[in-house]
Write an enzyme that holds these catalytic residues in place. Sequence first.
Site, PDB file in Angstrom:
ATOM      1  CG  HIS A  37      37.789  44.385  40.289  1.00  5.27           C
ATOM      2  ND1 HIS A  37      37.399  45.422  39.481  1.00  5.27           N
ATOM      3  CD2 HIS A  37      39.089  44.613  40.599  1.00  5.27           C
ATOM      4  CE1 HIS A  37      38.407  46.253  39.306  1.00  5.27           C
ATOM      5  NE2 HIS A  37      39.452  45.784  39.965  1.00  5.27           N
ATOM      6  CG  ASP A 150      46.974  45.219  36.615  1.00  6.65           C
ATOM      7  OD1 ASP A 150      47.267  46.180  35.896  1.00  6.65           O
ATOM      8  OD2 ASP A 150      45.857  45.094  37.153  1.00  6.65           O
ATOM      9  CD  GLN A 153      49.016  45.078  40.727  1.00  3.03           C
ATOM     10  OE1 GLN A 153      49.140  46.268  40.858  1.00  3.03           O
ATOM     11  NE2 GLN A 153      47.830  44.497  40.695  1.00  3.03           N
ATOM     12  CB  ILE A 176      37.110  39.105  32.851  1.00  2.65           C
ATOM     13  CG1 ILE A 176      37.321  38.084  33.966  1.00  2.65           C
ATOM     14  CG2 ILE A 176      35.691  39.039  32.324  1.00  2.65           C
ATOM     15  CD1 ILE A 176      36.794  36.713  33.654  1.00  2.65           C
TER      16      ILE A 176
HETATM   17  O1  PAF Z   1      45.601  46.223  40.836  1.00  2.19           O
HETATM   18  C1  PAF Z   1      45.194  47.142  41.580  1.00  2.19           C
HETATM   19  O2  PAF Z   1      44.025  47.511  41.573  1.00  2.19           O
HETATM   20  C2  PAF Z   1      46.169  47.835  42.525  1.00  2.19           C
HETATM   21  O3  PAF Z   1      47.420  47.956  41.955  1.00  2.19           O
HETATM   22  C3  PAF Z   1      46.254  47.149  43.912  1.00  2.19           C
HETATM   23  C4  PAF Z   1      46.809  45.740  43.786  1.00  2.19           C
HETATM   24  C5  PAF Z   1      44.883  47.103  44.540  1.00  2.19           C
HETATM   25  C6  PAF Z   1      47.180  47.939  44.824  1.00  2.19           C
HETATM   26  O4  PAF Z   1      46.722  49.235  45.010  1.00  2.19           O
END
Ligand code: PAF
Length: 281
Positions: A37, A150, A153, A176
């Site tokens: 993050h 992800d 995603q 990472i």
């Molecule tokens: O990847 C995540 O942490 C979640 O799926 C997100 C993109 C913040 C949506 O809640």
Amino acid sequence: MLLFTTAAELRAYAEAERCAGRRLGLVPTMGALHEGHLQLVRAAAAACEVVIVSIFVNPTQFNNPEDLRLYPRLPEQDAAALAPAGCTALFMPAVAEMYPQPTVLHFDFGPLERVMEGAHRPGHFNGVATVVSKLFHLARPHAAYFGQKDFQQVAVVRQLVADLSFDLELISYPTIREADGLAMSSRNARLTPTARAVAPLLHRVLAQAALRVQGGVGPAEVQQHALAALAQEPQFTPEYFEVADAQTLQPIMGYEAGRAVVLCVAAHLSGVRLIDNVVVD
Ligand code: PAF
């Protein structure tokens, strides 16, 4: 670093910064932040004057209530890590703030979500698309940052951005990893020491499978071998291992020159669901 808990505050801040001609970056997260993050936040800070990070454990994307209940929540620790990484505003809304009423809108991403995470977690991408759309509307970022751990995603959000004409740049960054190869994930915090010790097997199996793909071993054989290798560790319960086209995410029967392949895996390890992937060009 500013802290907002209401949608109105975030909207007003973002609007004012946009009007002042500043570039806005958004990093949507569910908190329990790790280096993956923070890499996204630093990347946003390098390219944008305003960096908004959202921390919201989004209930609508959890198909398993126990997973939602146990999802790690570390707001103080997260807030302390964000300012040094370049976050200018942290948005931490309550559930009632993001969902003042139940949503009736439904997203369907077609074949993109009939596989892997979408197939194994019904409603998951509907929840992701709902909350990400809300965040895009509130923060109106010029760029939004996502991690490639992800992988599906990212593909779904890319489709969302294209289909709904969100005027933003979608930027994704490679996974990472810990020194032993385990992909960083907020859920790793829930692994017991014994489970943590065997967790890197997931990445080793992916790396071996990637070598097989490069060596021309067929997708079905690669898949069988990977599932068998995971099954050898009794703590692991594999959910899927897919050899798929990196663009369409559909399972493939063979390889085509010029088309990248993605290997995606999901497995349960002593009650914690882990996912990982590698792309083979
Ligand atoms: O990847 C995540 O942490 C979640 O799926 C997100 C993109 C913040 C949506 O809640």
